[in-house]
Motif scaffolding. Structure first.
Motif, PDB file in Angstrom:
ATOM      1  N   GLY A   1       0.854  -1.197   0.000  1.00  0.00           N
ATOM      2  CA  GLY A   1       0.000   0.000   0.000  1.00  0.00           C
ATOM      3  C   GLY A   1       0.880   1.234   0.000  1.00  0.00           C
ATOM      4  O   GLY A   1       2.106   1.158   0.138  1.00  0.00           O
ATOM      5  N   LEU A   2       0.221   2.385  -0.096  1.00  0.00           N
ATOM      6  CA  LEU A   2       0.962   3.643  -0.233  1.00  0.00           C
ATOM      7  C   LEU A   2       1.811   3.952   0.990  1.00  0.00           C
ATOM      8  O   LEU A   2       3.000   4.264   0.890  1.00  0.00           O
TER       9      LEU A   2
ATOM     10  N   GLU B   1      -1.897  -5.638   0.496  1.00  0.00           N
ATOM     11  CA  GLU B   1      -2.351  -7.011   0.236  1.00  0.00           C
ATOM     12  C   GLU B   1      -1.557  -7.908   1.158  1.00  0.00           C
ATOM     13  O   GLU B   1      -0.324  -7.923   1.112  1.00  0.00           O
ATOM     14  N   LEU B   2      -2.291  -8.625   2.019  1.00  0.00           N
ATOM     15  CA  LEU B   2      -1.657  -9.438   3.051  1.00  0.00           C
ATOM     16  C   LEU B   2      -2.096 -10.889   2.904  1.00  0.00           C
ATOM     17  O   LEU B   2      -3.275 -11.162   2.671  1.00  0.00           O
TER      18      LEU B   2
ATOM     19  N   GLY C   1       8.132   0.321  15.347  1.00  0.00           N
ATOM     20  CA  GLY C   1       7.375  -0.396  14.321  1.00  0.00           C
ATOM     21  C   GLY C   1       8.239  -1.340  13.511  1.00  0.00           C
ATOM     22  O   GLY C   1       9.087  -2.051  14.043  1.00  0.00           O
ATOM     23  N   MET C   2       8.006  -1.354  12.205  1.00  0.00           N
ATOM     24  CA  MET C   2       8.761  -2.237  11.296  1.00  0.00           C
ATOM     25  C   MET C   2      10.106  -1.558  10.992  1.00  0.00           C
ATOM     26  O   MET C   2      10.257  -0.876   9.982  1.00  0.00           O
ATOM     27  N   HIS C   3      11.046  -1.702  11.928  1.00  0.00           N
ATOM     28  CA  HIS C   3      12.400  -1.141  11.779  1.00  0.00           C
ATOM     29  C   HIS C   3      12.380   0.354  11.436  1.00  0.00           C
ATOM     30  O   HIS C   3      13.213   0.840  10.675  1.00  0.00           O
TER      31      HIS C   3
ATOM     32  N   LEU D   1       5.773  -0.382   5.827  1.00  0.00           N
ATOM     33  CA  LEU D   1       5.820  -1.773   5.373  1.00  0.00           C
ATOM     34  C   LEU D   1       6.239  -1.846   3.908  1.00  0.00           C
ATOM     35  O   LEU D   1       5.881  -0.974   3.108  1.00  0.00           O
ATOM     36  N   LEU D   2       6.997  -2.868   3.575  1.00  0.00           N
ATOM     37  CA  LEU D   2       7.441  -3.096   2.200  1.00  0.00           C
ATOM     38  C   LEU D   2       7.028  -4.499   1.770  1.00  0.00           C
ATOM     39  O   LEU D   2       6.797  -5.374   2.623  1.00  0.00           O
ATOM     40  N   SER D   3       6.961  -4.723   0.462  1.00  0.00           N
ATOM     41  CA  SER D   3       6.642  -6.057  -0.045  1.00  0.00           C
ATOM     42  C   SER D   3       7.641  -7.058   0.512  1.00  0.00           C
ATOM     43  O   SER D   3       8.840  -6.783   0.549  1.00  0.00           O
TER      44      SER D   3
END
Lengths: 218, 311
Positions: free
Chosen positions: B11-12, B64-65, B141-143, B147-149
């Protein structure tokens, strides 16, 4: 100007429904700032207070609206502020090496009718007080800057100022802790890290600390 | 900790957020946390988490998860038309994902920020007591990033309570995101506006400019004049409406600067912050003054709606 009265009236204003601003005064004044820091420290001990942040001459109090109200807290602040202020502690003293080669040094010297060497000498002479920590992580407002160096901010702020830049504006000095936009005049740089993400609190300076700059070659 | 979701598309701007780090403001670190606290709390309660557990904040569109194992999730806040394997799903409802199921979002219907909670709570980097992502300092959070693919989202191994799907928050219990009349409480420098400025503030429409992010929104509208004696910098709060010299107000949001010297003419009531959090550039809004007592009642009503999910 007369000295502040011993029991000044504190003006409180809502900052929404879970914070308030308590104003001790409107002047840039070390004694007022000392009182603000002491009041913030006292307020932080209360269970209904989530956090209290000292400004130059004010305290912003974030409170739990389920435990208290604006009016109850305002009354408590008035009582706390009327107590004799604690002895001003000298605060920790930081010695900060500065390479005086900032991109604005020549221009600042020209405007003020001084040489770059004189700018460095005047800037590194006083012991500054940390009046306020805030704005961005690790930023500290230092002052008062000697009157000879007083300048308004740059007309056009830079979109990116490198971390470690030593800057002046008005009667204040500061060090950019992170690469951020900025409108202050850059007169030098330091290798000292102001933002310490692995430490808690994550910043070198605390409100009430003292700072002495000294010229360094590299 | 167990790996529950694989990020197929991020996502963006999808970040891990919780209720932020309120203590860090004394060090100049923004409080951070979910922009829409109501949606964040509700998402957690719908999957029987503690309200303070971390969720995913999805901006403007959704990710998309892919479920790496069976899990219970809930999507709240903005409606981006959530789907599981292409099938439409209700928002504000606990939904089970089986291993291999794909949670995706078809299109934005309304709002700007959706929240995804996973039973057990998302596990991520903690910084200064919070898992909230603070992008500028690259922490939490995520480092410290979005979030990345290919990222894998983990959850705490032990769920807070047995997972039950179908828990739901009725529409009349949610904030009305289409009502853009933000309730505000008069601020320290309201008097600087004068009678005319005050009228302009409360009777005009403002537009969220393109300069709008987690730090704050620059608004466009009638020019407000709050000039006067230069103010000494003071501590700020989320929701504060600053009026700089340009006359175009700035609404401070979760990652706001912690101190500043611009006049603050009003502050958005905490119960109205969820609506503010859902605004996007181009959206219009108005301001409506409320008393501290009204603000308290509005807050209590939202609290009751959240508490109804705890039974």
């Amino acid at each position: 100007m007369p000295p502040p009265p011993s029991t000044p009236k504190v003006r409180t204003h809502p900052l929404g429904d879970s914070a308030l601003l308590a104003e001790l005064g409107t002047r840039l004044d070390t004694a007022l700032n000392t009182r603000a820091i002491a009041l913030a420290n006292a307020l932080r001990k209360r269970r209904d207070v989530r956090q209290a942040v000292a400004g130059y001459a004010s305290v912003t109090v974030h409170f739990d609206p389920d435990q208290t109200t604006h009016d109850a807290l305002a009354a408590a602040i008035q009582r706390l502020a009327s107590k004799r202020p604690p002895m001003a502690e000298p605060g920790r003293l930081h010695r900060i090496p500065v390479v005086y080669d900032g991109p604005d040094l020549e221009a600042v010297a020209a405007i003020l009718g001084l040489t770059p060497a004189q700018i460095a000498e005047i800037h590194s002479k006083p012991i500054y007080r940390v009046f306020l920590v805030g704005f961005v992580p690790g930023w500290a407002y230092l002052g008062p800057l000697p009157q000879e160096l007083e300048l308004p901010r740059r007309h056009v702020p830079r979109t990116q100022v490198p971390a470690g830049s030593v800057a002046i504006a008005g009667r204040q000095s500061g060090i950019y802790p992170l690469p951020t936009p900025g409108g202050w005049h850059l007169i030098g740089r330091t290798s000292v890290k102001l933002f310490l993400p692995e430490a808690d609190p994550p910043c070198l300076f605390r409100a009430g600390d003292r700072v002495k700059f000294f010229a360094s070659r590299a | 900790m167990k790996e529950v979701l694989r990020v197929k598309k991020p996502g963006l701007l999808t970040t891990v957020q919780d209720l932020g780090r309120p203590n860090a403001i004394a060090a100049g670190v923004p409080p951070g946390g979910a922009m829409d606290r109501f949606a964040h709390r509700a998402a957690n309660l719908l999957v029987a988490n503690d309200e303070s557990a971390a969720t995913l904040e999805c901006t403007l569109n959704g990710p998309e998860l892919v479920a790496l194992e069976p899990c219970l999730v809930a999507v709240t806040g903005a409606d981006f038309d959530p789907r599981v394997n292409g099938e439409p799903q209700p928002t504000w409802t606990g939904i089970f994902l089986s291993q291999g199921d794909e949670l995706s979002f078809a299109a934005r219907r309304h709002g700007g920020r959706a929240y995804i909670a996973v039973a057990g709570g998302i596990a991520a980097d903690k910084w200064l007591g919070s898992m909230s992502t603070y992008l500028i300092a690259k922490r939490g959070g995520m480092h410290g990033r979005q979030l990345l693919s290919g990222d894998v989202v983990s959850a705490a191994t032990e769920a807070y309570a047995p997972a039950i799907s179908g828990r739901h928050l009725a529409p009349d219990q949610r904030p009305d995101y289409n009502d853009h009349a933000l309730h505000v409480i008069a601020g320290p420098h309201m008097r600087r506006l004068g009678a005319e400025g005050r009228k302009a503030l409360f009777s005009s429409e403002f537009k969220v400019s393109r300069d709008a992010d987690r730090m704050g929104y620059r608004l466009e509208g009638p020019s407000l004049d709050a000039s006067g004696e230069e103010l000494l910098s003071f501590g700020l709060a989320a929701g504060a409406l600053q009026v700089p010299r340009s006359g175009q107000p700035i609404l401070l949001m979760a990652d706001h600067q912690t101190a500043g010297g611009y006049p603050v003419v009003a502050t958005v009531a905490s119960a109205a912050m969820p609506v503010a959090a859902q605004l996007l550039p181009g959206d219009t809004l108005t301001f409506a003054e409320v008393s501290l007592e009204s603000a308290r009642k509005l807050r209590a009503a939202q609290r009751d709606a959240l508490d109804s999910l705890k039974s």
